[in-house]
Scaffold this motif. Structure first.
Motif, PDB file in Angstrom:
ATOM      1  N   ASP A  46      63.264  48.047  30.204  1.00 22.62           N
ATOM      2  CA  ASP A  46      62.110  47.343  30.767  1.00 22.62           C
ATOM      3  C   ASP A  46      61.444  48.191  31.854  1.00 22.62           C
ATOM      4  O   ASP A  46      60.209  48.339  31.874  1.00 22.62           O
ATOM      5  CB  ASP A  46      62.580  45.998  31.332  1.00 22.62           C
TER       6      ASP A  46
ATOM      7  N   ASN B  24      57.678  49.876  31.645  1.00 24.82           N
ATOM      8  CA  ASN B  24      56.687  49.550  32.669  1.00 24.82           C
ATOM      9  C   ASN B  24      56.106  50.806  33.296  1.00 24.82           C
ATOM     10  O   ASN B  24      54.892  50.905  33.498  1.00 24.82           O
ATOM     11  CB  ASN B  24      57.345  48.713  33.774  1.00 24.82           C
TER      12      ASN B  24
ATOM     13  N   LEU C   7      44.572  46.616  22.138  1.00 26.60           N
ATOM     14  CA  LEU C   7      43.816  45.440  21.679  1.00 26.60           C
ATOM     15  C   LEU C   7      42.551  45.272  22.514  1.00 26.60           C
ATOM     16  O   LEU C   7      42.591  45.455  23.738  1.00 26.60           O
ATOM     17  CB  LEU C   7      44.666  44.177  21.833  1.00 26.60           C
ATOM     18  N   ALA C   8      41.501  44.897  21.842  1.00 29.86           N
ATOM     19  CA  ALA C   8      40.233  44.508  22.481  1.00 29.86           C
ATOM     20  C   ALA C   8      39.736  45.537  23.500  1.00 29.86           C
ATOM     21  O   ALA C   8      39.126  45.178  24.511  1.00 29.86           O
ATOM     22  CB  ALA C   8      40.370  43.135  23.144  1.00 29.86           C
TER      23      ALA C   8
ATOM     24  N   ARG D 283      41.110  47.049  25.823  1.00 31.06           N
ATOM     25  CA  ARG D 283      41.590  47.060  27.210  1.00 31.06           C
ATOM     26  C   ARG D 283      43.065  46.700  27.380  1.00 31.06           C
ATOM     27  O   ARG D 283      43.601  46.791  28.475  1.00 31.06           O
ATOM     28  CB  ARG D 283      40.728  46.141  28.089  1.00 31.06           C
ATOM     29  N   GLU D 284      43.756  46.309  26.316  1.00 27.87           N
ATOM     30  CA  GLU D 284      45.164  45.933  26.462  1.00 27.87           C
ATOM     31  C   GLU D 284      46.055  46.921  25.709  1.00 27.87           C
ATOM     32  O   GLU D 284      45.969  47.028  24.487  1.00 27.87           O
ATOM     33  CB  GLU D 284      45.386  44.517  25.920  1.00 27.87           C
TER      34      GLU D 284
ATOM     35  N   VAL E 257      49.602  47.634  24.429  1.00 26.75           N
ATOM     36  CA  VAL E 257      50.752  46.768  24.129  1.00 26.75           C
ATOM     37  C   VAL E 257      51.908  47.601  23.586  1.00 26.75           C
ATOM     38  O   VAL E 257      51.716  48.414  22.675  1.00 26.75           O
ATOM     39  CB  VAL E 257      50.365  45.684  23.085  1.00 26.75           C
TER      40      VAL E 257
ATOM     41  N   THR F  20      59.512  41.161  22.389  1.00 28.93           N
ATOM     42  CA  THR F  20      58.705  40.921  23.582  1.00 28.93           C
ATOM     43  C   THR F  20      57.600  41.966  23.637  1.00 28.93           C
ATOM     44  O   THR F  20      57.833  43.119  23.279  1.00 28.93           O
ATOM     45  CB  THR F  20      59.592  41.002  24.849  1.00 28.93           C
ATOM     46  N   GLU F  21      56.432  41.544  24.067  1.00 29.09           N
ATOM     47  CA  GLU F  21      55.321  42.483  24.198  1.00 29.09           C
ATOM     48  C   GLU F  21      55.102  42.797  25.677  1.00 29.09           C
ATOM     49  O   GLU F  21      54.899  41.885  26.474  1.00 29.09           O
ATOM     50  CB  GLU F  21      54.051  41.880  23.597  1.00 29.09           C
ATOM     51  N   ALA F  22      55.173  44.078  25.992  1.00 33.04           N
ATOM     52  CA  ALA F  22      54.840  44.520  27.352  1.00 33.04           C
ATOM     53  C   ALA F  22      53.364  44.908  27.329  1.00 33.04           C
ATOM     54  O   ALA F  22      52.973  45.797  26.572  1.00 33.04           O
ATOM     55  CB  ALA F  22      55.701  45.694  27.759  1.00 33.04           C
ATOM     56  N   VAL F  23      52.551  44.208  28.108  1.00 29.79           N
ATOM     57  CA  VAL F  23      51.094  44.410  28.053  1.00 29.79           C
ATOM     58  C   VAL F  23      50.605  45.034  29.356  1.00 29.79           C
ATOM     59  O   VAL F  23      50.993  44.609  30.448  1.00 29.79           O
ATOM     60  CB  VAL F  23      50.366  43.063  27.816  1.00 29.79           C
ATOM     61  N   PHE F  24      49.752  46.044  29.222  1.00 29.93           N
ATOM     62  CA  PHE F  24      49.185  46.724  30.386  1.00 29.93           C
ATOM     63  C   PHE F  24      47.664  46.691  30.249  1.00 29.93           C
ATOM     64  O   PHE F  24      47.130  47.099  29.219  1.00 29.93           O
ATOM     65  CB  PHE F  24      49.702  48.157  30.470  1.00 29.93           C
ATOM     66  N   PHE F  25      47.021  46.182  31.278  1.00 28.38           N
ATOM     67  CA  PHE F  25      45.573  45.955  31.204  1.00 28.38           C
ATOM     68  C   PHE F  25      44.809  47.072  31.924  1.00 28.38           C
ATOM     69  O   PHE F  25      45.150  47.427  33.048  1.00 28.38           O
ATOM     70  CB  PHE F  25      45.232  44.625  31.874  1.00 28.38           C
TER      71      PHE F  25
ATOM     72  N   VAL G 156      38.423  46.076  33.484  1.00 27.85           N
ATOM     73  CA  VAL G 156      37.479  45.512  32.511  1.00 27.85           C
ATOM     74  C   VAL G 156      36.370  46.509  32.162  1.00 27.85           C
ATOM     75  O   VAL G 156      35.890  46.566  31.037  1.00 27.85           O
ATOM     76  CB  VAL G 156      36.866  44.204  33.062  1.00 27.85           C
TER      77      VAL G 156
ATOM     78  N   GLN H 112      57.586  41.903  33.985  1.00 24.48           N
ATOM     79  CA  GLN H 112      56.212  41.386  34.026  1.00 24.48           C
ATOM     80  C   GLN H 112      56.199  39.868  34.256  1.00 24.48           C
ATOM     81  O   GLN H 112      55.175  39.305  34.641  1.00 24.48           O
ATOM     82  CB  GLN H 112      55.475  41.729  32.728  1.00 24.48           C
TER      83      GLN H 112
ATOM     84  N   LEU I 240      51.847  40.661  35.819  1.00 24.35           N
ATOM     85  CA  LEU I 240      51.021  41.412  34.867  1.00 24.35           C
ATOM     86  C   LEU I 240      49.842  42.092  35.552  1.00 24.35           C
ATOM     87  O   LEU I 240      49.229  42.989  34.991  1.00 24.35           O
ATOM     88  CB  LEU I 240      50.485  40.477  33.785  1.00 24.35           C
TER      89      LEU I 240
ATOM     90  N   GLU J   9      47.122  40.469  36.191  1.00 25.58           N
ATOM     91  CA  GLU J   9      45.986  39.891  35.465  1.00 25.58           C
ATOM     92  C   GLU J   9      46.188  38.369  35.367  1.00 25.58           C
ATOM     93  O   GLU J   9      47.321  37.926  35.123  1.00 25.58           O
ATOM     94  CB  GLU J   9      45.964  40.504  34.056  1.00 25.58           C
TER      95      GLU J   9
ATOM     96  N   TYR K 121      51.059  33.742  25.688  1.00 24.37           N
ATOM     97  CA  TYR K 121      49.988  33.735  26.685  1.00 24.37           C
ATOM     98  C   TYR K 121      48.874  34.678  26.271  1.00 24.37           C
ATOM     99  O   TYR K 121      49.039  35.489  25.341  1.00 24.37           O
ATOM    100  CB  TYR K 121      50.545  34.161  28.056  1.00 24.37           C
TER     101      TYR K 121
ATOM    102  N   THR L 108      40.040  39.320  28.728  1.00 18.70           N
ATOM    103  CA  THR L 108      39.918  40.182  27.549  1.00 18.70           C
ATOM    104  C   THR L 108      39.142  39.451  26.459  1.00 18.70           C
ATOM    105  O   THR L 108      39.395  38.266  26.207  1.00 18.70           O
ATOM    106  CB  THR L 108      41.322  40.541  27.005  1.00 18.70           C
ATOM    107  N   THR L 109      38.243  40.163  25.809  1.00 18.87           N
ATOM    108  CA  THR L 109      37.431  39.566  24.745  1.00 18.87           C
ATOM    109  C   THR L 109      38.331  39.012  23.644  1.00 18.87           C
ATOM    110  O   THR L 109      39.204  39.716  23.126  1.00 18.87           O
ATOM    111  CB  THR L 109      36.496  40.641  24.138  1.00 18.87           C
TER     112      THR L 109
ATOM    113  N   ILE M  22      53.425  37.610  23.341  1.00 17.47           N
ATOM    114  CA  ILE M  22      54.661  36.845  23.375  1.00 17.47           C
ATOM    115  C   ILE M  22      55.651  37.517  24.319  1.00 17.47           C
ATOM    116  O   ILE M  22      55.712  38.754  24.386  1.00 17.47           O
ATOM    117  CB  ILE M  22      55.233  36.712  21.942  1.00 17.47           C
ATOM    118  N   VAL M  23      56.387  36.699  25.065  1.00 16.50           N
ATOM    119  CA  VAL M  23      57.445  37.234  25.919  1.00 16.50           C
ATOM    120  C   VAL M  23      58.670  36.327  25.769  1.00 16.50           C
ATOM    121  O   VAL M  23      58.543  35.104  25.706  1.00 16.50           O
ATOM    122  CB  VAL M  23      56.986  37.359  27.394  1.00 16.50           C
ATOM    123  N   ASN M  24      59.834  36.971  25.643  1.00 13.24           N
ATOM    124  CA  ASN M  24      61.083  36.217  25.470  1.00 13.24           C
ATOM    125  C   ASN M  24      62.015  36.469  26.646  1.00 13.24           C
ATOM    126  O   ASN M  24      62.106  37.591  27.136  1.00 13.24           O
ATOM    127  CB  ASN M  24      61.789  36.652  24.180  1.00 13.24           C
TER     128      ASN M  24
END
Lengths: 151, 157
Positions: free
Chosen positions: A43, A47, A85-86, A88-89, A91, A101-106, A109, B50, B71, B73, B133, B138-139, B145-147
């Motif tokens: 993790d 990150n 994704l979109a 800006r994300e 993943v 689990t998805e670790a998302v970094f933004f 904008v 996160q 996050l 965000e 979530y 974001t458009t 998903i988070v577990n």
């Protein structure tokens, strides 16, 4: 003579039983602790890599069109996929004993990011080179493309 | 020759009886949980950083967790579900969807009316929590998903 042999055999068995009684629970507890530590390390590494990529993308964006940075990153195991994704994300899809689990970094904008080729190439453990480049977006603006560096 | 084989058979029979008694004793000890070493493990709450887990409790038929949105965000939580790997999986009434979870803020999530899943006072229980979530900035608000997993002893209310 026979009684003496029986006593030593019994003592031997008792020592073996005592050793097993200590070793087995200790090994079990150690394995449980180490699996938890392993998940936390993955993790933390994910990150750090995600933040590093997004920070570099922002640096490249503000450095202007055609600027480029190659990152060398040591991807941890259990990262099965990576995608954007979109615009800006960023993943990272991580599989652990808890599930996927998805670790998302933004990204900011105002800073569009996109995949340069298939970003899933950077998934999987080991040293990976990632190219982060600022290019024209076709509408007079700039976008940052992220992909595996082939070189 | 006949005497020797009789002695050998009796010796083996005695061994078999001793072995049987030991197996039954070990089986009984296992049944009563003597070899359940997991009870010596600490109670823990494992979530990705996160969604840092600040606190948790298994009380009565309720499960509570306090998570922080790390996050960076604001997010909308679309659904939260809970289960475990028991033969009759843990089932609880989940909190509904909510929006506007700001970055850096913590949130108490409470599951009520928990049944099944070895959720018994005084026993060690496990719960697997899934949060879905999306980030409204974001458009299209793509869903993620988070577990996480909580292991704790259920305390009386």
């Amino acid at each position: 003579m026979i009684a003496s042999k029986a006593q030593s055999a019994l003592e031997y068995l008792m020592i073996v039983a005592l050793t097993m009684g200590i070793t087995i629970p200790t090994a079990y507890l150690f394995l449980q602790y180490s699996s938890e530590s392993s998940a936390q390390i993955i993790d933390a590494q994910t990150n750090q890599i995600g933040r590093n990529i997004i920070d570099t993308a922002e640096t490249v964006y503000f450095s202007g069109e055609h600027s480029k940075i190659i990152l060398e990153l040591n991807m941890p195991k259990n990262v099965d996929d990576a995608y954007i994704l979109a615009n800006r994300e960023l993943v990272f899809k991580i599989t652990s004993d808890v599930g996927v689990t998805e670790a998302v970094f933004f990204s900011s904008v105002k800073i569009p990011i996109a995949e340069d080729g298939d970003l899933s190439n950077i998934a999987g453990s080991g040293l990976k080179k990632i190219k982060i480049q600022s290019v024209a977006d076709g509408t007079g603006g700039t976008k940052v493309i992220i992909g595996k560096f082939e070189g | 020759m006949g005497r020797k084989s009789q002695a050998a058979l009796e010796f083996l029979t005695t061994y078999a009886w001793a072995f049987l008694v030991i197996m039954v004793t070990v089986g009984a000890l296992y049944y009563f949980g003597v070899f359940d070493f997991s009870k010596f493990l600490p109670q823990k709450c494992l979530f990705p950083s996160q969604f840092e887990c600040l606190d948790f409790s298994f009380t009565g038929n309720q499960i509570k967790i306090k998570l922080v949105n790390n996050l960076g965000e604001a997010i909308n939580v679309n659904s939260i579900s809970i289960t475990n790997d028991a033969a009759t999986p843990l089932s609880c009434t989940s909190p509904g969807a909510f929006s506007g979870w700001q970055p850096g803020n913590d949130n108490d999530i409470t599951f009520t009316g928990c049944t099944g899943g070895v959720f018994i006072a005084g026993e060690r229980a496990e719960a697997k929590i899934t949060i879905k979530y999306c980030a409204p900035a974001t458009t299209g608000c793509p869903e993620h998903i988070v577990n996480g997993k909580i292991t704790a002893v259920v305390s009386s209310p």
